[in-house]
Design a protein around this motif. Structure first.
Motif, PDB file in Angstrom:
ATOM      1  N   GLU A  39      68.615  40.992  67.994  1.00 51.95           N
ATOM      2  CA  GLU A  39      68.028  39.587  66.629  1.00 51.95           C
ATOM      3  C   GLU A  39      67.149  39.094  66.738  1.00 51.95           C
ATOM      4  N   GLY A  67      80.608  33.127  67.750  1.00 51.54           N
ATOM      5  CA  GLY A  67      80.463  33.609  65.879  1.00 51.54           C
ATOM      6  C   GLY A  67      80.409  34.797  66.079  1.00 51.54           C
ATOM      7  N   MET A  68      79.142  35.566  66.860  1.00 49.42           N
ATOM      8  CA  MET A  68      78.575  36.858  66.898  1.00 49.42           C
ATOM      9  C   MET A  68      79.504  37.546  67.325  1.00 49.42           C
ATOM     10  N   ASP A  70      83.135  37.064  67.041  1.00 48.22           N
ATOM     11  CA  ASP A  70      83.990  36.870  65.827  1.00 48.22           C
ATOM     12  C   ASP A  70      82.846  37.998  64.334  1.00 48.22           C
ATOM     13  N   ASN A  71      82.291  37.529  64.543  1.00 48.82           N
ATOM     14  CA  ASN A  71      81.777  38.930  63.522  1.00 48.82           C
ATOM     15  C   ASN A  71      81.638  40.108  63.143  1.00 48.82           C
ATOM     16  N   TYR A  72      80.998  40.697  65.348  1.00 51.21           N
ATOM     17  CA  TYR A  72      81.191  41.825  65.651  1.00 51.21           C
ATOM     18  C   TYR A  72      82.567  42.675  65.339  1.00 51.21           C
ATOM     19  N   GLU A  74      85.515  41.296  63.380  1.00 55.81           N
ATOM     20  CA  GLU A  74      85.403  41.619  61.935  1.00 55.81           C
ATOM     21  C   GLU A  74      85.182  42.979  61.322  1.00 55.81           C
ATOM     22  N   LYS A  75      83.659  43.399  62.034  1.00 53.10           N
ATOM     23  CA  LYS A  75      82.983  44.371  61.306  1.00 53.10           C
ATOM     24  C   LYS A  75      83.362  45.506  61.569  1.00 53.10           C
TER      25      LYS A  75
END
Ligand code: ADP
Length: 190
Positions: A39, A67-68, A70-72, A74-75
């Motif tokens: 990032e 949050g990071m 959680d996104n990962y 899902e990805k």
């Protein structure tokens, strides 16, 4: 799923051992430190925010990290297993990880805790600083990171001990010797 948390103070060899473990156990590597550094080099808003904490040797706030992750998660979608490297680093993060994994009907399988004496950590990190280009691999920030580890991160061990998932391994010796010990512990829970 086989979900491994690789744990230990800065310089204990989490990244090095993760590289071998992903191949041996077919795991997806999630390193919060690597994600944050990506990032920063990508000049994102998150990177800008995180850099202030990283350069001081402080922890990035839990909500940003959670949050990071959680996104990962899902990805990456459906994978045989994950190795979490540098996460969870607070009890709050450990609790959130349990909740997030529950939505995928899974949980942490084992926490591998690498034990390395402080003097050895400082030596390793100073040596790494000669070539890593990492802004936090200097003596002052190294000492700060180790004390942050002792105060805020070490309690995460108790969280997993209570769940019967803590496997402590001596992180001093040859890379291959330590890898063999870790592999044995993981194979036992597979
Ligand atoms: P090391 O284990 O050598 O300290 P990392 O790459 O795991 O290296 O972390 C570098 C820095 O990134 C930390 O000092 C911290 O500022 C930030 N960081 C990484 N993971 C987390 C996390 N789970 N929670 C909070 N901050 C984190």
């Amino acid at each position: 799923m086989l979900n491994v948390v690789i744990f230990g103070p800065p310089g204990s060899g989490k990244g090095t051992q993760s590289e071998n473990l992903i191949k041996e156990f077919n795991l997806t590597h999630i390193s919060t430190g690597d994600l944050l550094r990506k990032e920063i080099t990508g000049n994102t808003e998150l990177g800008f925010l995180a850099k202030k904490y990283i350069d001081k040797g402080a922890l990035v706030p839990d909500d940003i990290i959670i949050g990071m992750i959680d996104n990962y998660l899902e990805k990456i979608g459906n994978v045989p297993g994950v190795i979490f490297d540098g996460f969870p680093r607070t009890v709050e993060q450990a609790k959130s990880l349990k909740e997030m994994l529950a939505t995928y009907k899974t949980d942490v399988s084992i926490m591998v805790n690498l034990e390395v004496p402080k003097e050895e950590l400082v030596q390793r990190l100073l040596k790494r600083g000669e070539t890593s280009g990492r802004s936090d691999d200097n003596l002052e920030t190294i000492e700060k990171r180790i004390s942050v580890y002792e105060e805020q991160t070490a309690p995460v061990k108790d969280f997993y001990a209570k769940e019967g998932k803590l496997a402590s391994i001596k992180g001093v010796g040859t890379i291959n010797g330590i890898f063999a010990e870790i592999s044995k512990a993981i194979t036992a829970v597979k």
